[in-house]
Enzyme design. Structure first.
Site, PDB file in Angstrom:
ATOM      1  N   LYS A  45       0.815  -1.218   0.000  1.00 56.33           N
ATOM      2  CA  LYS A  45       0.000   0.000   0.000  1.00 56.33           C
ATOM      3  C   LYS A  45       0.848   1.266   0.000  1.00 56.33           C
ATOM      4  CE  LYS A  45      -4.271  -1.831   1.481  1.00 56.33           C
ATOM      5  NZ  LYS A  45      -5.617  -1.525   1.890  1.00 56.33           N
ATOM      6  N   ARG A  61      -5.768  -8.377 -10.720  1.00 56.52           N
ATOM      7  CA  ARG A  61      -6.409  -9.657 -11.048  1.00 56.52           C
ATOM      8  C   ARG A  61      -7.849  -9.383 -11.459  1.00 56.52           C
ATOM      9  NH1 ARG A  61      -9.803  -9.477  -6.712  1.00 56.52           N
ATOM     10  NH2 ARG A  61      -8.896  -8.663  -4.802  1.00 56.52           N
ATOM     11  N   GLU A 112      -3.530   8.092   7.171  1.00 56.30           N
ATOM     12  CA  GLU A 112      -4.316   8.728   6.118  1.00 56.30           C
ATOM     13  C   GLU A 112      -5.409   9.566   6.732  1.00 56.30           C
ATOM     14  OE1 GLU A 112      -4.504   5.476   2.522  1.00 56.30           O
ATOM     15  OE2 GLU A 112      -6.349   6.088   3.480  1.00 56.30           O
TER      16      GLU A 112
END
Lengths: 162, 503
Positions: free
Chosen positions: B118, B294, B202
């Site tokens: 991340k 994916r 965040e």
């Protein structure tokens, strides 16, 4: 006729009275009357007092019955027989076993802790889901057989509460 | 690149079945692998060839990359499709497949690695000009820095594990006094869940929507987006219902998000199908969350509105073909919804409900209903894997039609023997907030506090049905004379005369 059945593991005692084709179900103080219409062996319509109709599937399943309607599947078993489970002998020590294979993610309690009925003892991760395993009764934790990170098989002992 | 003729699917259940279907429609040959628990699985029954790879726990079967590659070689497969979950985002596996001379149907290992962390992906996105949620791009190692940064971006803030996913290792912090304690718990949770203590910070987005963009990229670098999916119906950070188009964003934002998603994919030289996830605030400001390298579980709703089979496109791209359409050719039509049908009990804290399915009637009939299922009547849902048994998808000319069609399909769906999330979905589709289209990721949390049904009525009906059935089995039915009027429509008489008949 008197019944002692468990519905999804919860024991229920009730009577079904056949009043000339109308069926009255009595459970404690509660009474409800239904009429029925059989479609075929596994399918009946059940209509309640408010004319609400349930299209019900019922079939033999795991030493009991499976009943399905409105998207919901119920497991109904004979509660008089021991092996059907659901009920514990609530006196003395109870050994709680793992219902599924999985891994212990968290253990909230330690040995000799006092616990309330329904209090979470540990978290078991199975089928990628976290499941809280709770104490079936108020008492004292006598033994915890697993720790965080332990992988368990079905029926593995998790903890003992007295 | 060599021509693909035979494809091994390194997965199971409904997604393996989904991929088999695409392969067969391309007139190629699907090969599957299975564990002990999956001997009788639908994917085994529908494949051309099936190979046993190990014991039931996925660590001894579906996660064994070497054994799967060995099997692919033995079977003479030209390519491996990983599906989602298991090895799908494992860069090592993708490398090993390539090394063995087999085509990996997915992105290059480098793109998987870059998007896998991340913090690293945030850094790359920031450089590429993709908006990210205000906060750090590097893990924070001490509490003083943390306090300083948190004050700069403003409370509430969110602490997140670098290696995290699925909502684990996330912690919302309301004020500075709570920061230190939350930091300690977040790092310890990150260590225990992912073996990596790194956390970053965040800004906490209020009233957030979770909206993602499907992209396709070929080997010549043509990269296009295929519209968005609104994924704000989540339970414990797991998506359960997805829809497209999002009823929340405007066409202008839709296009902006699409262009940014393409930019994000290009920044890591992305190939094949992928999804860029965004968090969108109440003012339609959107920020990059992560990229899933994916196929997604919810890919069918995009297929329903675009008419494009994403799995076929994946295979074509992997075999070296360029996309046969351009951005301007993508014109989504109508509205589509997906419900994830799980083997779990919504009335008992969503606990898993594996077991034997004794009645199974799929609602995939009539216009606009698709049921991507991995089960059948008589099948025993194993305890070892994800409880997703089917993805029920509907299409309608507009949102209302898609929703009503979904309600119809859920009503028709009959799965007896195990518990499923179907009754829970029926409840959500009655919810005013959901129906209004203006809902955020906190919808489910709030719905769960409302009990809509009266279980006592249901319990009585269930007990009566079982009671009557066992009376008949034991020959204890009421003793009435039997008449032979089979056209009897009178409910009372029906009960009377038929109770004693044995089934």
């Amino acid at each position: 006729m008197r019944f002692s059945l468990s519905i999804d593991g919860e024991k229920r005692e009730f009577d079904i009275l056949d009043n000339d084709g109308e069926f009255e179900l009595r459970s404690g103080e509660k009474r409800k009357t239904f009429t029925i219409n059989k479609l075929w062996s596994r399918n009946i319509l059940i209509k309640d007092e408010n004319n609400k109709v349930y299209n019900v599937f019922v079939d033999k399943f795991e030493e009991g019955h499976c009943v399905f309607f409105k998207g919901r599947s119920f497991a109904i078993k004979d509660a008089t027989s021991r092996k059907t489970g659901g009920g514990f002998d609530m006196d003395g020590e109870i050994v709680i076993k793992s219902p599924l294979p999985g891994q212990i993610k968290k253990v909230f309690k330690k040995e000799n802790d006092e616990v309330e009925e329904g209090e979470s003892i540990l978290v078991l991760e199975a089928m990628k889901m976290e499941n809280e395993i709770k104490s079936p009764k108020k008492g004292v934790i006598k033994k915890i057989s697993v720790k965080e990170g332990t992988s368990v098989d079905p029926q593995a002992e998790l903890f003992t509460v007295e | 690149m060599k021509k693909i003729k035979k494809i091994l699917i390194a997965n199971r259940g409904e997604i393996a079945v989904r991929i088999i279907r695409a392969i067969r429609e391309m007139e190629l040959s699907p090969v599957v692998v299975y564990s002990d628990a999956d001997k009788l699985s639908l994917h085994v029954r529908l494949a051309d060839e099936a190979y046993y790879i190990g014991e039931s726990p996925s660590s001894q079967s579906y996660l064994l990359g070497d054994r799967i590659i060995e099997t692919a070689k033995k079977a003479g497969a030209d390519a491996i499709h990983p599906g989602y979950g298991f090895l799908a985002e494992n860069a090592e596996f993708a490398k090993m497949v390539k090394k063995a001379g087999i085509i990996f149907i997915g992105p290059e290992p480098d793109a998987i690695i870059q998007m896998g962390s991340k913090t690293r992906s945030r850094e790359i996105m920031k450089k590429a000009g993709v908006p990210i949620v205000p906060g750090t791009t590097e893990p924070i190692s001490n509490i003083e820095d943390l306090k300083k940064i948190a004050s700069e971006i403003g409370f509430p803030v969110l602490l997140k594990a670098s290696a995290g996913g699925g909502g684990k290792g996330m912690r919302k912090v309301e004020k500075i006094e709570e920061l230190e304690k939350s930091y300690e718990r977040a790092t310890s949770e990150a260590t225990s869940s992912f073996g990596d203590p790194d956390v970053y910070i965040e800004k906490y987005i209020e009233e957030p929507h979770h909206i993602e963009i499907q992209i396709l990229a070929d080997n010549s670098g043509n990269t296009i987006y295929l519209g968005e999916r609104e994924c704000s119906v989540q339970r414990r950070y797991q998506k359960i219902i997805e829809e497209t188009p999002s009823p929340f964003i405007t066409d202008k934002i839709r296009k902006e998000m699409g262009d940014i998603a393409v930019k994000a994919a290009k920044a890591v030289n992305y190939r094949n199908a992928g999804t860029v996830e965004f968090i969108v605030d109440k003012n339609q400001n959107f920020y990059f969350l992560e990229m899933n390298t994916r196929l997604q579980v919810e890919h069918p709703i995009t297929e329903m509105v675009t008419g494009i089979d994403l799995v076929k496109e994946q295979i074509k791209i992997a075999s070296g073909e360029d996309l046969s359409f351009k951005q301007d050719d993508i014109k989504p039509r109508g509205s589509s919804i997906e419900c994830r049908i799980y083997a779990e009990d919504p009335f008992n804290n969503f606990s898993p409900s594996p077991g034997k399915i004794i009645e199974y009637v799929s609602p995939a009939g009539g216009i606009g209903v698709r049921d991507d299922s991995g089960v059948y009547e008589g099948f025993e849902v194993p305890i070892f894997y994800d409880p997703l048994i089917s993805k029920l998808v509907t299409w309608g000319r507009d949102r209302e039609e898609a929703i009503n069609r979904m309600k119809r399909a859920l009503f028709e769906y009959r799965i007896a023997g195990i518990k499923t999330s179907i009754p829970y979905f029926l409840q959500i589709f009655e919810n005013k907030e959901f129906l209004s289209g203006n809902y955020t990721t906190s919808l489910i949390e709030r719905i769960e506090k409302v009990k809509v049904e009266n279980p006592e009525d249901y319990e009585f009906v269930a007990l009566l049905a079982a009671g009557l059935r066992s009376m008949e089995m034991n020959g204890n039915g009421s003793k009435h004379s039997e008449d032979n009027d089979s056209q009897n429509t009178n409910w009372k008489r029906s009960g009377r005369m038929r109770t004693m008949r044995r089934f």
